[in-house]
Scaffold this motif. Structure first.
Motif, PDB file in Angstrom:
ATOM      1  N   TYR A  12       0.800  -1.219   0.000  1.00 29.02           N
ATOM      2  CA  TYR A  12       0.000   0.000   0.000  1.00 29.02           C
ATOM      3  C   TYR A  12       0.837   1.274   0.000  1.00 29.02           C
ATOM      4  CZ  TYR A  12      -3.617  -3.350   1.265  1.00 29.02           C
ATOM      5  OH  TYR A  12      -4.467  -4.419   1.264  1.00 29.02           O
ATOM      6  N   TRP A  13       2.121   1.170   0.396  1.00 30.04           N
ATOM      7  CA  TRP A  13       2.966   2.351   0.502  1.00 30.04           C
ATOM      8  C   TRP A  13       4.246   2.160  -0.294  1.00 30.04           C
ATOM      9  CZ3 TRP A  13       0.248   6.059   2.958  1.00 30.04           C
ATOM     10  CH2 TRP A  13      -0.783   5.635   3.805  1.00 30.04           C
TER      11      TRP A  13
ATOM     12  N   VAL B 221      -7.722  -0.779   4.860  1.00 33.19           N
ATOM     13  CA  VAL B 221      -9.057  -0.191   5.052  1.00 33.19           C
ATOM     14  C   VAL B 221      -9.379   0.739   3.883  1.00 33.19           C
ATOM     15  CG1 VAL B 221     -10.388   1.423   6.487  1.00 33.19           C
ATOM     16  CG2 VAL B 221      -9.105  -0.443   7.563  1.00 33.19           C
ATOM     17  N   ARG B 222      -8.381   1.531   3.466  1.00 35.49           N
ATOM     18  CA  ARG B 222      -8.559   2.431   2.330  1.00 35.49           C
ATOM     19  C   ARG B 222      -8.899   1.639   1.067  1.00 35.49           C
ATOM     20  NH1 ARG B 222      -3.523   6.234   1.067  1.00 35.49           N
ATOM     21  NH2 ARG B 222      -2.854   4.188   0.332  1.00 35.49           N
ATOM     22  N   ALA B 223      -8.183   0.540   0.840  1.00 32.86           N
ATOM     23  CA  ALA B 223      -8.428  -0.280  -0.345  1.00 32.86           C
ATOM     24  C   ALA B 223      -9.813  -0.930  -0.292  1.00 32.86           C
ATOM     25  CB  ALA B 223      -7.356  -1.366  -0.470  1.00 32.86           C
TER      26      ALA B 223
ATOM     27  N   PHE C  75     -12.513   0.203   1.082  1.00 29.92           N
ATOM     28  CA  PHE C  75     -13.588   1.134   0.790  1.00 29.92           C
ATOM     29  C   PHE C  75     -13.285   1.990  -0.448  1.00 29.92           C
ATOM     30  CE2 PHE C  75     -13.882   0.144   5.284  1.00 29.92           C
ATOM     31  CZ  PHE C  75     -15.198  -0.267   5.357  1.00 29.92           C
TER      32      PHE C  75
ATOM     33  N   PHE D 203      -4.194   0.989   7.705  1.00 31.23           N
ATOM     34  CA  PHE D 203      -4.678   2.143   6.947  1.00 31.23           C
ATOM     35  C   PHE D 203      -4.814   1.791   5.469  1.00 31.23           C
ATOM     36  CE2 PHE D 203      -4.074   4.741  10.599  1.00 31.23           C
ATOM     37  CZ  PHE D 203      -4.881   5.855  10.388  1.00 31.23           C
ATOM     38  N   GLY D 204      -3.768   1.199   4.917  1.00 34.29           N
ATOM     39  CA  GLY D 204      -3.780   0.855   3.496  1.00 34.29           C
ATOM     40  C   GLY D 204      -4.897  -0.115   3.148  1.00 34.29           C
TER      41      GLY D 204
ATOM     42  N   TRP E 171     -11.207   4.301  -1.338  1.00 33.60           N
ATOM     43  CA  TRP E 171     -11.064   5.758  -1.231  1.00 33.60           C
ATOM     44  C   TRP E 171     -10.251   6.310  -2.377  1.00 33.60           C
ATOM     45  CZ3 TRP E 171      -9.778   5.993   4.720  1.00 33.60           C
ATOM     46  CH2 TRP E 171     -10.952   5.696   5.428  1.00 33.60           C
TER      47      TRP E 171
END
Lengths: 129, 129, 129
Positions: free
Chosen positions: C69-70, C123-125, C127, C120-121, C129
């Motif tokens: 994710y980063w 959860v973002r993926a 939904f 964070f990554g 965002w």
């Protein structure tokens, strides 16, 4: 695979919480590092963390492999059962080492289900069914 | 990567079988949880499982990384040597802790080979040779 | 992901080096297998290796997930802090079990950072965002 990643990370956080409990029990029952014996209740917390470590080494690879071949949401749901099983194991073991069977079952069975799902998926992929 | 996944899962099943042997030895030699000492033969089964855990944490990531850079079939074959090495380790250790060298070698050497293969592959990829 | 793979492999080599030190301490302080107690300094080397095992099971999956994710270079840099933290832990623990706090911090904090980054990554993926 985001849901599978989330289940993995929550299982790791739970494992860290168990590690925190071991440190707390070390202080409360006066078991100084590097000793790992000396008080029955400390040893129970220590065994819960160790047993979770012993299972995580199988849980995470099996989860990730199974998710390559089956619906990740379903695989993540099986993984969530493992996380709950570990909580029941902690409650059962610290209360009384004989009362840990339900937690063991709800931890080991999801892993075996993931391994079997992974084996089926990999064999199928190998022979391109 | 199906062959690499299969080798991973068979290694996990072998590890579970070792865990089953620990539980069986716990009953046979009367070592009640959470104790992990008390009978020499129980301790040998326990050390076999613990040592397999200690190696699996390196084996699986090294296997998966090496398979990203080299022919997965060859990498899986190196992984299969590890699985056989663990069986020889069990037989050697439980019989006599001094007789475990062959099993140690056939477990540790494949992992080192996988790590070296992975390092070469990753360095090559990093500099885009 | 080559840099993340390299950090993983270097962490595994460090862990193998700790395992080698345990074998060496076994010989030097006369602690015969399968015993894991019997000499204070041997027990410290053993605990360093065991504690590294306990952290690697969280470190590697968290590292790999965060790198999805980063920026892998940044994630690998956090991973490198863990490797250095383990060296300080070894030096601190073997000298005096009370002097291991810095090494513990530089080992546990990078893992927690990787887990938080991964959560964070993911959860973002999830939904989108």
């Amino acid at each position: 695979m985001a849901c599978v990643n989330l289940v993995t990370l929550v299982a790791l956080l739970e494992y860290f919480a168990f590690g925190y409990l071991v440190g707390w029990a070390r202080g409360k029952y006066g078991v100084k590092a590097p000793a790992i014996t000396g008080h029955e209740v400390f040893e129970r917390y220590f065994r819960v963390q160790q047993n979770t470590l012993e299972l995580l080494i199988a849980f995470i690879p099996a989860l990730w492999i199974a998710a390559q071949y089956w619906n990740p949401t379903w695989i993540a749901a099986i993984g969530a059962v493992f996380i709950i099983g570990r909580l029941l194991y902690l409650r059962g073991y610290v209360g009384d080492p004989k009362g840990r069977s339900l937690g063991v079952g709800l931890s080991v069975l999801p892993i075996l289900a993931l391994i079997i799902a992974g084996v089926f998926g990999a064999v199928r992929a190998l022979f391109a069914w």
